[in-house]
Design a protein around this motif. Structure first.
Motif, short mmCIF file in Angstrom:
data_model
loop_
_atom_site.label_atom_id
_atom_site.label_comp_id
_atom_site.label_asym_id
_atom_site.label_seq_id
_atom_site.Cartn_x
_atom_site.Cartn_y
_atom_site.Cartn_z
N VAL A 363 0.85 -1.19 0.00
CA VAL A 363 0.00 0.00 0.00
C VAL A 363 0.88 1.24 0.00
N ASP A 364 0.68 2.12 -0.99
CA ASP A 364 1.48 3.34 -1.06
C ASP A 364 0.85 4.46 -0.22
N GLU A 365 1.48 5.65 -0.27
CA GLU A 365 1.02 6.76 0.58
C GLU A 365 -0.36 7.28 0.19
N ASN A 366 -0.82 6.89 -1.01
CA ASN A 366 -2.15 7.31 -1.46
C ASN A 366 -3.20 6.20 -1.33
N HIS A 367 -2.84 5.14 -0.60
CA HIS A 367 -3.75 4.02 -0.35
C HIS A 367 -4.06 3.22 -1.61
N ASN A 368 -3.13 3.26 -2.56
CA ASN A 368 -3.24 2.47 -3.78
C ASN A 368 -2.31 1.27 -3.69
N ALA A 369 -2.63 0.23 -4.46
CA ALA A 369 -1.79 -0.96 -4.48
C ALA A 369 -0.65 -0.80 -5.48
N VAL A 370 0.54 -1.10 -5.05
CA VAL A 370 1.70 -1.15 -5.94
C VAL A 370 1.86 -2.61 -6.34
N LYS A 371 1.58 -2.91 -7.62
CA LYS A 371 1.56 -4.30 -8.07
C LYS A 371 1.71 -4.35 -9.58
N ALA A 372 1.89 -5.54 -10.13
CA ALA A 372 2.03 -5.73 -11.58
C ALA A 372 0.66 -5.73 -12.25
N ILE A 373 0.66 -5.52 -13.56
CA ILE A 373 -0.54 -5.56 -14.37
C ILE A 373 -0.39 -6.70 -15.39
N VAL A 374 -1.50 -7.27 -15.83
CA VAL A 374 -1.48 -8.37 -16.79
C VAL A 374 -2.15 -7.93 -18.09
N VAL A 375 -1.55 -8.25 -19.22
CA VAL A 375 -2.20 -8.03 -20.52
C VAL A 375 -2.55 -9.39 -21.10
N ILE A 376 -3.84 -9.58 -21.38
CA ILE A 376 -4.37 -10.86 -21.84
C ILE A 376 -4.73 -10.78 -23.32
N LYS A 377 -4.44 -11.84 -24.06
CA LYS A 377 -4.84 -11.94 -25.46
C LYS A 377 -5.94 -12.99 -25.59
N LEU A 378 -7.03 -12.62 -26.29
CA LEU A 378 -8.11 -13.56 -26.57
C LEU A 378 -8.01 -14.08 -27.99
N GLU A 379 -8.24 -15.36 -28.15
CA GLU A 379 -8.38 -15.99 -29.46
C GLU A 379 -9.61 -16.89 -29.40
N ASN A 380 -10.53 -16.66 -30.33
CA ASN A 380 -11.79 -17.40 -30.34
C ASN A 380 -12.50 -17.36 -28.99
N GLY A 381 -12.38 -16.21 -28.34
CA GLY A 381 -13.11 -15.97 -27.11
C GLY A 381 -12.50 -16.52 -25.84
N VAL A 382 -11.33 -17.15 -25.94
CA VAL A 382 -10.69 -17.69 -24.73
C VAL A 382 -9.29 -17.09 -24.60
N GLN A 383 -8.78 -17.11 -23.36
CA GLN A 383 -7.46 -16.56 -23.12
C GLN A 383 -6.41 -17.45 -23.77
#
Length: 390
Positions: A363-383
């Motif tokens: 938790v940072d000083e602004n009460h936000n989470a410091v963490k990684a982000i995920v980018v997902i690719k869909l093909e035919n509607g599935v990850q």
């Protein structure tokens, strides 16, 4: 002069941290020593326009609380959820938040899922000195309003600006895009924030926004704006919106022969996206998210197995965020000097390297989470693939 400026900045940062994590006079809500349970509010969108987000979050919360209670609870006390439905209405979220804090005397509230509804309960949280936590309220101004940290508001997700920036960088660096089209909901703060940050990052990287078109939340027919942008020479389309509109836009774009990569954010994450767009149209789709079931981390796979055993289906990101949100709260409860909401606020502020399904967070000083982000690719509607960034 440089040393003086550095000192001044350090003082400002320290001040902001005190503003966010210091607690003034009132005692907030307390758990009686002889009580067998700890009351926690659950205020989510269980009906209405964004019920899929609320219900998914609640399913995750309830699984986590079940595990915690079966393991002995907190200091021998079990967690008791006091649950209400905001009906996807911000005014109702305000009313229910006040009821949970003032009448039910909960020690904290989990939810709502959406930024507007979550922000609606924050003024009362600060007044009653009861922490409120959202797993998915991503608007930039959730935890900081008018330059001031909201003392009793916390979130375990990243912000819209981070998502917009990430997807612009992904478009430029990973997809090699030089020109982009943006299709946004002009009535949504979520969409406007994402679009703004995508634009600033993409253009700073040398890219060009060749068209930016708007729609409104209740629109169903997007053929006119899609026809306008079809021949603009874009490399990608960015839709900073929710699945209800994104699904229809994607289907109509593919029907018009627009086969460009389409990018979005966590608003895409709903099982209803496939039904709206059609699985055959969900190819070359990329969106930022908090979690992917493709992650082979043992903690993620254990969560998936537990969720399937409980609910008989694969968990989505909102299931995971709800689960993490409850575990995040209970981790702080286990570290409080006293079982009261003011002590809990302090413990939440001090959270560092908390191991969560959606990624290790502090938790940072602004009460936000410091963490990684995920980018997902869909093909035919599935990850088809996922990539952690940050």
């Amino acid at each position: 002069m440089k040393k003086l400026f550095s000192f001044f900045c350090a003082a400002l940062l320290a001040g902001s941290m005190l503003t966010g994590c210091g607690s003034s006079g009132q005692s907030g809500n307390k758990v009686a020593d002889n009580a067998s349970t700890i009351k926690v509010g659950l205020s989510y969108e269980l009906s209405g326009g964004v019920a899929t987000y609320g219900q998914s979050s609640v399913d995750g919360v309830k699984l986590a609380i079940k595990e915690i209670n079966e393991a002995g609870g907190i200091n021998g006390k079990t967690i008791e959820l006091v649950e209400y439905d905001t009906k996807s209405d911000e005014a109702e979220a305000t009313t229910l938040g006040k009821k949970l804090m003032g009448q039910d005397k909960v020690i904290a509230i989990l939810g709502p899922a959406t930024s507007g509804a979550f922000k609606a309960e924050i003024p009362d949280a600060n007044n009653y000195k009861v922490p409120v936590i959202s797993g998915s309220a991503t608007a930039d101004d959730v935890t900081v309003a008018n330059g001031k940290v909201q003392e009793y508001a916390f979130r375990i997700c990243f912000s819209d600006s981070y998502q917009g920036t990430t997807m612009a960088t992904f478009a430029a660096e990973k997809l090699g895009a030089a020109k982009a089209v943006i299709l946004k909901d002009s009535t949504s703060d979520y969409a406007l924030g994402l679009a703004k940050n995508f634009t600033s990052t993409f253009t700073a990287a040398g890219g060009e926004i060749v068209a930016e078109e708007s729609y409104t939340t209740n629109d169903k027919d997007f053929n006119a704006i899609l026809t306008k942008v079809k021949d603009k020479g874009a490399d990608v389309i960015f839709i900073p919106g929710y699945y209800q509109q994104a699904g229809l836009i994607i289907k109509q774009a593919r029907d018009l022969g627009i086969d460009l990569p389409i990018l979005g954010a966590d608003g895409f994450d709903s099982p209803d996206l496939v039904g709206l767009a059609g699985a055959e149209n969900l190819n070359d789709i990329y969106f930022s998210n908090h979690y992917s079931s493709l992650d082979q981390d043992p903690m993620v796979q254990d969560f998936i197995a537990a969720f399937k055993a409980e609910y008989g289906r694969e968990p989505d990101a909102f299931n995971a965020l709800g689960y993490d949100e409850a575990k995040f709260l209970c981790d702080a409860l286990s570290r409080t000097e006293k079982l009261d909401s003011v002590s809990l606020q302090k413990a939440l502020c001090e959270t560092t390297d908390f191991k969560a399904v959606t990624g290790t967070l502090s938790v940072d000083e602004n009460h936000n989470a410091v963490k990684a982000i995920v980018v997902i690719k869909l093909e035919n509607g599935v990850q088809a693939s996922s990539e952690k960034i940050g």
